[in-house]
Design an enzyme around this catalytic site. Structure first.
Site, PDB file in Angstrom:
ATOM      1  N   ASN A  13       3.482   4.878 -14.338  1.00 22.65           N
ATOM      2  CA  ASN A  13       2.806   4.769 -13.054  1.00 22.65           C
ATOM      3  C   ASN A  13       3.411   3.527 -12.414  1.00 22.65           C
ATOM      4  O   ASN A  13       3.012   2.410 -12.706  1.00 22.65           O
ATOM      5  CB  ASN A  13       1.300   4.627 -13.203  1.00 22.65           C
ATOM      6  CG  ASN A  13       0.599   4.563 -11.854  1.00 22.65           C
ATOM      7  OD1 ASN A  13       1.208   4.259 -10.833  1.00 22.65           O
ATOM      8  ND2 ASN A  13      -0.697   4.826 -11.859  1.00 22.65           N
ATOM      9  N   ARG A  59      -2.560  10.422   1.151  1.00 25.19           N
ATOM     10  CA  ARG A  59      -2.830   9.046   1.598  1.00 25.19           C
ATOM     11  C   ARG A  59      -1.899   8.658   2.736  1.00 25.19           C
ATOM     12  O   ARG A  59      -1.382   9.509   3.450  1.00 25.19           O
ATOM     13  CB  ARG A  59      -2.720   8.111   0.392  1.00 25.19           C
ATOM     14  CG  ARG A  59      -3.796   8.464  -0.663  1.00 25.19           C
ATOM     15  CD  ARG A  59      -3.890   7.511  -1.778  1.00 25.19           C
ATOM     16  NE  ARG A  59      -4.176   6.166  -1.272  1.00 25.19           N
ATOM     17  CZ  ARG A  59      -3.972   5.077  -1.998  1.00 25.19           C
ATOM     18  NH1 ARG A  59      -3.483   5.168  -3.213  1.00 25.19           N
ATOM     19  NH2 ARG A  59      -4.245   3.894  -1.497  1.00 25.19           N
ATOM     20  N   PRO A 111       2.535  -2.667 -10.687  1.00 24.86           N
ATOM     21  CA  PRO A 111       1.760  -3.726 -10.053  1.00 24.86           C
ATOM     22  C   PRO A 111       0.358  -3.298  -9.639  1.00 24.86           C
ATOM     23  O   PRO A 111       0.134  -2.177  -9.193  1.00 24.86           O
ATOM     24  CB  PRO A 111       2.600  -4.096  -8.823  1.00 24.86           C
ATOM     25  CG  PRO A 111       3.425  -2.899  -8.537  1.00 24.86           C
ATOM     26  CD  PRO A 111       3.701  -2.277  -9.877  1.00 24.86           C
ATOM     27  N   ASN A 112      -0.552  -4.233  -9.826  1.00 23.94           N
ATOM     28  CA  ASN A 112      -1.956  -4.145  -9.422  1.00 23.94           C
ATOM     29  C   ASN A 112      -2.787  -3.194 -10.262  1.00 23.94           C
ATOM     30  O   ASN A 112      -4.004  -3.135 -10.092  1.00 23.94           O
ATOM     31  CB  ASN A 112      -2.076  -3.800  -7.931  1.00 23.94           C
ATOM     32  CG  ASN A 112      -1.401  -4.838  -7.068  1.00 23.94           C
ATOM     33  OD1 ASN A 112      -1.615  -6.029  -7.248  1.00 23.94           O
ATOM     34  ND2 ASN A 112      -0.546  -4.397  -6.168  1.00 23.94           N
ATOM     35  N   ARG A 153     -10.499  -2.790  -8.344  1.00 26.15           N
ATOM     36  CA  ARG A 153      -9.697  -2.567  -7.137  1.00 26.15           C
ATOM     37  C   ARG A 153     -10.012  -1.203  -6.530  1.00 26.15           C
ATOM     38  O   ARG A 153      -9.806  -0.171  -7.168  1.00 26.15           O
ATOM     39  CB  ARG A 153      -8.214  -2.630  -7.508  1.00 26.15           C
ATOM     40  CG  ARG A 153      -7.287  -2.270  -6.378  1.00 26.15           C
ATOM     41  CD  ARG A 153      -5.859  -2.151  -6.863  1.00 26.15           C
ATOM     42  NE  ARG A 153      -5.017  -1.705  -5.761  1.00 26.15           N
ATOM     43  CZ  ARG A 153      -3.934  -0.980  -5.900  1.00 26.15           C
ATOM     44  NH1 ARG A 153      -3.547  -0.617  -7.117  1.00 26.15           N
ATOM     45  NH2 ARG A 153      -3.237  -0.615  -4.863  1.00 26.15           N
ATOM     46  N   TYR A 210      -9.448   4.603  -6.825  1.00 27.39           N
ATOM     47  CA  TYR A 210      -8.897   4.569  -8.179  1.00 27.39           C
ATOM     48  C   TYR A 210      -9.925   4.762  -9.290  1.00 27.39           C
ATOM     49  O   TYR A 210      -9.554   4.833 -10.454  1.00 27.39           O
ATOM     50  CB  TYR A 210      -8.143   3.254  -8.398  1.00 27.39           C
ATOM     51  CG  TYR A 210      -7.007   3.079  -7.420  1.00 27.39           C
ATOM     52  CD1 TYR A 210      -5.865   3.867  -7.504  1.00 27.39           C
ATOM     53  CD2 TYR A 210      -7.075   2.143  -6.399  1.00 27.39           C
ATOM     54  CE1 TYR A 210      -4.826   3.727  -6.603  1.00 27.39           C
ATOM     55  CE2 TYR A 210      -6.032   1.989  -5.489  1.00 27.39           C
ATOM     56  CZ  TYR A 210      -4.922   2.785  -5.600  1.00 27.39           C
ATOM     57  OH  TYR A 210      -3.888   2.653  -4.702  1.00 27.39           O
ATOM     58  N   HIS A 266       0.239   9.168 -11.090  1.00 24.35           N
ATOM     59  CA  HIS A 266      -0.542   8.413 -10.102  1.00 24.35           C
ATOM     60  C   HIS A 266      -1.996   8.833 -10.214  1.00 24.35           C
ATOM     61  O   HIS A 266      -2.293  10.040 -10.308  1.00 24.35           O
ATOM     62  CB  HIS A 266      -0.043   8.680  -8.686  1.00 24.35           C
ATOM     63  CG  HIS A 266       1.387   8.278  -8.492  1.00 24.35           C
ATOM     64  ND1 HIS A 266       1.756   6.961  -8.325  1.00 24.35           N
ATOM     65  CD2 HIS A 266       2.521   9.003  -8.481  1.00 24.35           C
ATOM     66  CE1 HIS A 266       3.068   6.903  -8.196  1.00 24.35           C
ATOM     67  NE2 HIS A 266       3.560   8.131  -8.303  1.00 24.35           N
ATOM     68  N   GLU A 316       6.162  10.818 -14.019  1.00 23.66           N
ATOM     69  CA  GLU A 316       5.576   9.902 -13.042  1.00 23.66           C
ATOM     70  C   GLU A 316       4.097  10.264 -12.883  1.00 23.66           C
ATOM     71  O   GLU A 316       3.765  11.430 -12.673  1.00 23.66           O
ATOM     72  CB  GLU A 316       6.316  10.049 -11.716  1.00 23.66           C
ATOM     73  CG  GLU A 316       5.815   9.184 -10.602  1.00 23.66           C
ATOM     74  CD  GLU A 316       6.564   9.440  -9.294  1.00 23.66           C
ATOM     75  OE1 GLU A 316       5.998   9.089  -8.244  1.00 23.66           O
ATOM     76  OE2 GLU A 316       7.682   9.998  -9.304  1.00 23.66           O
ATOM     77  N   ALA A 361       3.044   0.655  -6.447  1.00 24.55           N
ATOM     78  CA  ALA A 361       3.736   0.558  -5.157  1.00 24.55           C
ATOM     79  C   ALA A 361       5.252   0.593  -5.298  1.00 24.55           C
ATOM     80  O   ALA A 361       5.947   0.925  -4.333  1.00 24.55           O
ATOM     81  CB  ALA A 361       3.299  -0.708  -4.427  1.00 24.55           C
TER      82      ALA A 361
END
Length: 151
Positions: A79, A112, A14-15, A22, A27, A105, A103, A82
């Site tokens: 990825n 964070r 998502p996103n 964004r 990012y 990111h 995985e 969330a």
């Protein structure tokens, strides 16, 4: 006779479709298309085929993971966005298909917010690449190919 290419699947959650617009301070300014193009290029240079899937829907991502049982995918790069921090269902899907995965990111999730430091996937992943930006995707492709071994 030409050997079949190794098939990698890249899933973005998502996103991530908003990349480039964004929170560029976190990012970066590359779009998802830019990042995927780099990953596809890395795969091609190493005689592998990479396909891409992005969804903002947890159920669509889980369905796509399930499809790997029948579509010839050899390795997943994901990825989960969330969903990393919330989705036991995605974890169960990955365990259910017994597909090796990495995985990825873009940002360093450990640097964070506290809630981002918990991943439901990291302990079952072959590797976790976090904080390397767009290059993390290319590194994931190279790592996946290395994990699959010689062709």
């Amino acid at each position: 006779m030409t050997k079949p290419k190794r098939k990698l699947l890249l899933i973005n959650g998502p996103n991530l479709n908003l990349l480039g617009r964004r929170e560029p301070e976190i990012y970066g300014t590359l779009t998802l298309d830019d990042i995927v193009a780099g990953a596809i290029s890395a795969a091609r240079k190493n005689n592998a085929e990479l396909t891409h899937f992005q969804s903002n829907s947890e159920s669509a991502i889980i369905e796509r993971i399930h499809q790997t049982l029948d579509d010839g995918t050899n390795f997943l790069i994901i990825n989960p966005g969330a969903f990393t921090h919330t989705s036991i269902a995605m974890r169960d899907a990955l365990l259910g298909v017994s597909m090796p995965f990495i995985e990825v990111h873009l940002s360093n999730v450990l640097a964070r917010e506290e809630f981002r430091k918990r991943s439901y996937l990291s302990d079952i992943a072959i590797a976790v690449i976090s904080g390397a930006g767009a290059k993390g995707y290319e590194l994931a492709v190279l790592t996946a190919i290395d994990q699959l071994g010689p062709q």
